[in-house]
Design an enzyme around this catalytic site. Structure first.
Site, PDB file in Angstrom:
ATOM      1  N   SER A 131       0.821  -1.283   0.019  1.00 40.63           N
ATOM      2  CA  SER A 131      -0.050   0.254  -0.079  1.00 40.63           C
ATOM      3  C   SER A 131       0.680   1.187   0.056  1.00 40.63           C
ATOM      4  O   SER A 131       2.247   1.116   0.612  1.00 40.63           O
ATOM      5  CB  SER A 131      -0.873   0.079   1.347  1.00 40.63           C
ATOM      6  OG  SER A 131      -1.643   1.353   1.365  1.00 40.63           O
ATOM      7  N   TYR A 153      -2.033  -1.079  10.281  1.00 40.24           N
ATOM      8  CA  TYR A 153      -1.940  -1.297   8.910  1.00 40.24           C
ATOM      9  C   TYR A 153      -0.408  -0.870   8.396  1.00 40.24           C
ATOM     10  O   TYR A 153      -0.132  -1.806   7.554  1.00 40.24           O
ATOM     11  CB  TYR A 153      -3.360  -0.937   8.234  1.00 40.24           C
ATOM     12  CG  TYR A 153      -3.349  -1.011   6.688  1.00 40.24           C
ATOM     13  CD1 TYR A 153      -3.582  -2.381   6.225  1.00 40.24           C
ATOM     14  CD2 TYR A 153      -3.041  -0.032   5.614  1.00 40.24           C
ATOM     15  CE1 TYR A 153      -3.814  -2.489   4.783  1.00 40.24           C
ATOM     16  CE2 TYR A 153      -3.209  -0.198   4.399  1.00 40.24           C
ATOM     17  CZ  TYR A 153      -3.623  -1.397   4.006  1.00 40.24           C
ATOM     18  OH  TYR A 153      -3.623  -1.806   2.762  1.00 40.24           O
TER      19      TYR A 153
END
Length: 286
Positions: free
Chosen positions: A160, A173
């Site tokens: 990401s 995350y």
């Protein structure tokens, strides 16, 4: 000219991918489902893996109903829980028993996070790290002996933009994705001698259920489609970019809108400014 270029790209993709065996984790929805479609369209034997077997069967049915120009091997559905690393060697053996080889592993499965550090429980951190990081690492380690023996293969990590930067309320995350980026860099260096490619892709906002399924500070589902996610790239667009990264054997790629790309640049070139902006964002979101 455009049509000629289009035909060239189509031929290049098919020549690189036709007949390849591709494992895709998190294939039951979102980017993983879109990846299943694009790799299937170019003649791959697609291994659909996730916890939700019924959804995998739906994806398989959708694939087999597609009208494709050339014959494509039937997709294979295998249930896989990324948090249970003890089953990974058996999973890989099931794939080899059915397909005899594994050409590409796409570590796509994962879960996101919404919650401040002070309120997020430790078991949320552990769960997200187990799925997003240790799950991908363990599955990669399970497939490596086969690829090393054949001296060929391609490992893909779907990270990401938050593996390159970090923003408030995403600590679990972002930490897991940062770890995945580092592991990918180490793996790429070590696997070069075995002719095994390693790619890390960093998507920005993609319109999937990632924010809906994200874990809150208490471990419950966030249950909300974030505005930025709703306005993100389509999963199909992101999947095509990942496919081309595999075809071209790129080491890394950022598939993102302008603002996250700018944030990555600021973090590298003007870190003090980036830290100030993130501090202001934290105050606003609090």
């Amino acid at each position: 000219m455009f049509r000629l270029y289009r035909k060239y790209i189509e031929r290049k993709r098919r020549n690189a991918l036709e007949g390849k065996v591709v494992i895709i984790t998190g294939a039951s929805s979102g980017i993983g489902e879109a990846l299943s479609h694009v790799f299937y369209e170019y003649g791959c034997k697609v291994i659909l893996a996730s916890r939700r077997k019924s959804e995998l069967e739906r994806v398989k049915h959708d694939l087999m109903c597609k009208k494709v120009e050339y014959p494509v091997p039937e997709p294979l559905v295998i249930e896989l829980d990324l948090s249970d690393t003890h089953q990974f060697e058996l999973f890989i053996q099931k794939v080899l028993d059915s397909c005899e080889k594994i050409d590409i592993l796409i570590n796509n499965g994962g879960v996101s996070h919404r919650g401040s550090i002070i309120h997020t429980k430790m078991d949320v951190y552990e769960k997200i790290m187990n799925i997003n990081y240790f799950g991908s690492v363990a599955l990669t380690k399970a497939v490596l002996p086969h690829m090393i023996a054949r001296k060929t293969g391609h490992i893909v990590f779907v990270s990401s933009v938050q593996g390159l930067i970090a923003i408030p309320d995403r600590s679990a995350y972002a930490a897991a994705k940062h770890a995945l980026q580092a592991f990918g860099d180490c793996l790429r260096a070590e696997m070069n001698q075995y002719n095994i490619d390693v790619s890390v892709v960093s998507p920005g906002y993609v319109k999937t259920a990632v924010s809906i399924n994200a874990l809150t500070s208490s471990g419950n589902n966030h249950g909300v489609m974030d505005k930025s996610t709703a306005q993100g790239f389509s999963a199909e667009y992101c999947a095509t970019k990942i496919l081309d990264m595999v075809v071209n054997k790129n080491n890394e790629a950022i598939v993102s809108q302008a603002v996250p790309r700018l944030a990555v640049y600021l973090r590298q070139a003007f870190p003090s400014l980036y830290f100030y902006i993130m501090a202001r964002r934290a105050i606003k979101t609090a």
